[in-house]
Design an enzyme around this catalytic site. Structure first.
Site, mmCIF file in Angstrom:
data_model
loop_
_atom_site.group_PDB
_atom_site.id
_atom_site.type_symbol
_atom_site.label_atom_id
_atom_site.label_comp_id
_atom_site.label_asym_id
_atom_site.label_seq_id
_atom_site.Cartn_x
_atom_site.Cartn_y
_atom_site.Cartn_z
ATOM 1 N N HIS A 51 0.731 -1.178 0.009
ATOM 2 C CA HIS A 51 0.200 -0.146 -0.059
ATOM 3 C C HIS A 51 0.900 1.237 -0.032
ATOM 4 O O HIS A 51 1.715 1.387 1.008
ATOM 5 C CB HIS A 51 -1.090 0.125 1.178
ATOM 6 C CG HIS A 51 -1.724 1.344 1.331
ATOM 7 N ND1 HIS A 51 -2.567 1.856 0.280
ATOM 8 C CD2 HIS A 51 -1.746 2.218 2.354
ATOM 9 C CE1 HIS A 51 -2.924 3.001 0.439
ATOM 10 N NE2 HIS A 51 -2.772 3.221 1.705
ATOM 11 N N ASP A 95 -7.579 1.665 2.055
ATOM 12 C CA ASP A 95 -7.389 2.551 3.227
ATOM 13 C C ASP A 95 -8.414 3.719 3.318
ATOM 14 O O ASP A 95 -7.906 4.779 3.969
ATOM 15 C CB ASP A 95 -6.141 2.873 3.439
ATOM 16 C CG ASP A 95 -5.761 3.253 4.952
ATOM 17 O OD1 ASP A 95 -6.664 3.108 5.796
ATOM 18 O OD2 ASP A 95 -4.878 3.836 5.295
#
Length: 900
Positions: free
Chosen positions: A12, A125
């Site tokens: 990420h 996220d």
């Protein structure tokens, strides 16, 4: 059948966060180098998910252009999975059209590599998920979404707990938009790092897999278990193939595979249970304890949100429509400039960027990016406007005399509108080529200006304010010669326009006025402390609050525009009022009230509060920050020392306006606090409405039984509204993305103007002194009362954000009428979203959405665009040919119409 452990390699990648952008950038280069080397060295390292965002490809090739061929190869071979987004945005802090452009440019970038985009709606996220995501994804051919937040509670360090009180007992569920569109939803129930750093040591692997398999099994609805092999900025696990072989040797009844989302989703759909829950609309973690929704990022560094609103509006509500209008009369639509500008803007849209929850260096660079994006949008607007003005006939003005100065007013909104605008007009100018600049300047100063008036094309006088701005240096940049500097004598004209059509324009002129002014005939909109037009009456009270009467419903609202101040010992993510503190307000503070302008078409009252607020939190806060003490357990309070908070509030009422404009200005010298403006509605309702992405979301005023957080702030875009069956109140804003409905028996709307905090928060100690946001601040709102037709107030809130465009012209013979409209739309509850050109066939694109919870009908009228009409999807690909000018929209539907 054996269980299967799908191990998906990824990282990420926050482009910027706890380190500045370029530091993260250099780390990305190393990560991508390692990834490409691993692909070459290890044929068993089958695939890698590049975090759903194609901007990382641009970031890498900017430094490593020599590796493009190798990068293209692993993409074409299907080993490196790219898209569908350009960046991983914060959905709630970016506009509807920004979310669409993000998807469009992500798909376009992926297409450049001759490989289909990864069709997973990837939201690992995002700080909450938009309710219309399933509809947007379905229109883009995406049937599955993967997300990390919004359904189950995510706590400190992303710890997730299972509780059957929450929406879904499984990590798999169906997610449905208000229109009924449905996708398969995959929650990272054990976060997107539950398969990171897989051990190659047998003993370590036994312990590792025993726990990880058990944790995944608690949530999974099938025998297909998902393990995400990576985390934030996680280096490549180069020995993963060996680690998988070790795992295979430990379990005979489990197949371990180096997988991809495509493989995992296909297997999941074949094996998942039939009793998956359907979750509907927005995913905002409302059925939690309320502490970790991260909603207060909507008020961290408010100046960023105001910049973003400005830039988004300039691109989608001004530059795109005016370039489209000009294109339909021969202008070349600048797709390349729009892509560059949009991408410059979207680089500020990742969640840790636009949320304002990074270190100070990150947000300094963001301001520079916003400035760059703004300049691109303004350049496109200028070029489009220059072309449009060259095509409009103004010869009729020649009948009014020799000294006539025409100018154009353009309405780029999808709604007819009236309102006050400004335009600067050069009365006389002289180029430097005609003499020495010093002498020209002196000559311009000596010019005597006549008394002017503003007229329409028929010579009718228009109420206006004309101000002599003196001499001005400026320059032309001709397309065929060197720059041409000049001095001019400039006047500024302010006037009220009347009913300019959607995507249309009108022309006016400044001419010499030979008549004496009869002041007795001028109507005043202000008297002492009262502003009044035919629609509303606003009376300013001694404490500076406003009592507003809606004349159309006879409903009166009291205690509007009261300021509230509290301490904030939280961080950039989360607001936390000191325990036991009572909020300060201006309710008992006497204000100074002055009339600043009294014109026939508008009036302005200025309110000044000489207030004091505590200077900061006490020293204990710094100790608690340094100890990484979770904000919930902090005991710090505010100091006794007070500092001045001088607030100037200007109220503006325009003659034809149905709303009262409010501007708040103050110099923030305090720290560790929050400022809000309060609007008591006194409307009995358990629900309220706020603009979100392609919808006006219906939200509860009260929290769920699981909620513990004393605060219940929420996200908004252009407005928040409370109404009953007879009347209501809409509070519009420019870039103020946080509000709360107070539990005070008055359904008071509280809009956050400023939040000052000392730290980033999250997993470590990151001081952010610039997040205290000290210095000058300004906030703009509009109070819009309404009757039974709530949609008129919503349109007014949209119009409030969109500036009209003006430009001086010359008297000329040309082909276009002096007032015109490209097209108009009608339809109850139907809102306009975009007017632009698509990039493949250069067809016109009109996007609208239905706010009604039932079918509504769109009518396209007075359309000057040539060509047939058709329906397209959100990617602007044709799905239905040859439609007529009447289109039925199902409830909450987003519809894109092509013309060409």
């Amino acid at each position: 059948m054996n269980k299967k452990a799908h191990i998906i390699s990824h990282t990420h990648w926050d482009r910027e966060w706890y380190l500045p952008y370029e530091t993260h950038h250099m780390m990305l280069i190393e990560t991508m180098d390692t990834l490409l080397d691993t692909f070459e060295k290890d044929p068993d390292f089958k695939s890698y998910h590049l975090d759903g965002q194609t901007v990382l490809l641009e970031d890498y090739l900017e430094v490593r252009p020599e590796r493009r061929e190798l990068l293209e190869k692993v993409i074409k071979d299907g080993r490196l999975k790219i898209g569908p987004w350009y960046v991983l945005q914060d959905e709630f802090l970016t506009s509807s059209e920004s979310n669409v452009r993000n998807l469009q440019y992500g798909h376009k970038d992926a297409g450049r590599y001759d490989k289909e985009v990864c069709k997973v709606g990837y939201f690992p996220d995002s700080f909450g998920n938009m309710g219309q995501a399933p509809q947007i994804l379905k229109q883009a051919g995406i049937e599955t979404a993967a997300f990390g937040r919004g359904v189950k509670p995510t706590g400190f360090n992303n710890e997730v707990s299972a509780d059957d009180k929450f929406e879904s007992p499984y990590s798999e569920m169906y997610w449905e938009s208000p229109d009924g569109s449905k996708v398969l939803g995959i929650l990272f129930a054990n976060w997107y790092c539950n398969g990171m750093e897989v051990p190659t040591d047998i003993e370590e692997a036994k312990e590792y897999w025993a726990k990880r398999l058990d944790d995944a099994g608690k949530f999974a609805s099938s025998n297909q278990l998902l393990f995400m092999n990576g985390c934030d900025h996680q280096p490549i696990q180069t020995d993963l193939s060996e680690a998988i072989k070790v795992a295979e040797g430990l379990y005979e009844d489990i197949d371990f595979v180096h997988s991809s989302f495509d493989e995992y989703i296909d297997a999941l759909k074949e094996n998942m249970k039939d009793d998956l829950q359907v979750i509907k609309g927005e995913l905002r973690s409302q059925q939690t304890d309320g502490w970790y929704t991260l909603v207060n990022t909507a008020s961290a560094r408010v100046y960023l949100k105001q910049w973003n609103q400005l830039c988004q509006t300039l691109f989608e509500k001004v530059a795109e429509p005016i370039a489209t209008m000009a294109h339909n009369y021969g202008f070349e639509y600048p797709h390349h400039l729009f892509e560059y500008g949009w991408k410059s803007l979207m680089k500020n849209h990742p969640h840790d960027s636009i949320c304002g929850c990074s270190v100070d260096e990150v947000h300094r660079e963001m301001v520079a990016r916003f400035d760059k994006a703004k300049d691109v949008a303004k350049y496109i607007i200028k070029e489009s406007l220059n072309y449009l003005t060259s095509q409009i006939d103004t010869s009729e003005f020649a009948k009014l005399g020799d000294k006539v100065y025409p100018f154009l007013v353009v309405n780029t909104a999808g709604y007819n509108r009236s309102g006050v605008v400004e335009v600067d007009v050069n009365i006389v100018k002289k180029y430097f080529r005609e003499g020495h600049p010093n002498e020209i300047a002196k000559e311009m100063r000596k010019v005597t200006l006549p008394k002017f008036k503003v007229v329409d094309i028929n010579g009718n006088k228009i109420d206006a304010k004309i101000t002599d701005l003196g001499i001005k240096f400026d320059y032309d940049l001709p397309k065929d010669k060197f720059r041409q500097p000049y001095y001019s004598r400039l006047v500024r004209v302010e006037l009220e326009t009347k009913n300019i059509k959607s995507f249309g324009w009108d022309t006016y002129a400044l001419i010499e006025d030979t008549q004496e002014i009869d002041a007795s005939n001028q109507n005043s909109l202000v008297k002492e402390n009262v502003l009044e037009n035919e629609f509303i009456r606003a009376e300013v009270q001694e404490n500076g609050s406003v009592k507003l009467l809606d004349k159309t419903t006879n409903k009166e609202f009291k205690d509007l525009c009261i300021y509230e101040n509290t301490g904030d010992i939280g961080n950039e993510y989360i607001y936390m009022k000191p325990v036991g503190e009572t909020p300060l307000t201006t309710k008992d503070v006497k204000a100074k009230i002055e009339i600043k302008e009294d014109l026939p078409y508008k009036a302005v009252i200025e309110i000044t509060h000489n207030w004091e607020v505590p200077a900061s939190a006490n020293e204990l806060l710094q100790e608690e920050i340094e100890e990484v003490l979770e904000f919930k357990y902090r005991k710090s309070q505010r100091v006794d020392k007070m500092v001045p908070m001088i607030i100037k509030t200007t109220l503006t009422l325009e003659k034809s306006s149905k709303g009262l404009k409010v501007k708040s200005s103050f110099n923030n010298t305090a720290r560790d606090h929050r400022m809000r403006m309060l609007f008591a509605t006194d409307i009995e309702s358990d629900i309220h409405y706020t603009e979100s992405i392609f919808e006006v979301a219906k939200r509860d005023n009260h929290t769920y039984e699981t909620w513990e957080n004393p605060s219940n702030c929420q996200h908004q875009h252009a407005f928040v509204n409370i109404h009953d069956e007879n009347y209501g109140l809409t509070i519009a804003n420019k870039g103020l993305n946080e509000y709360e409905i107070l539990n005070d028996d008055r359904n008071t709307i509280a809009v956050t103007l400023l939040r000052s905090v000392a730290e980033l928060g999250d997993w470590g100690v990151f001081a952010t002194p610039e997040a205290q946001c000290q210095g000058e601040h300004e906030a703009e709102l509009e109070i819009i009362p309404h009757g039974k037709n709530i949609y008129d107030s919503f349109k007014e809130a949209h119009i409030f954000q969109i500036p009209m465009v003006t430009k001086e012209m010359s008297i000329q013979n040309a082909n276009l009428e002096n007032n015109n409209s490209l097209l108009e739309i009608n339809g109850y509850g139907i809102m306009w979203s975009a007017l632009k050109l698509e990039g493949k066939e250069n067809n016109n694109i009109l996007r609208v959405y239905n706010l009604e919870d039932k079918e509504s009908t769109l009518e396209i009228i007075n359309c000057k665009i040539k060509g047939s009409k058709y329906i397209s999807n959100i990617l602007e690909e044709k799905t239905q040919n040859n439609i007529d000018s009447t289109v039925n929209l199902r409830k909450s539907e987003i519809t894109t119409i092509g013309i060409g």
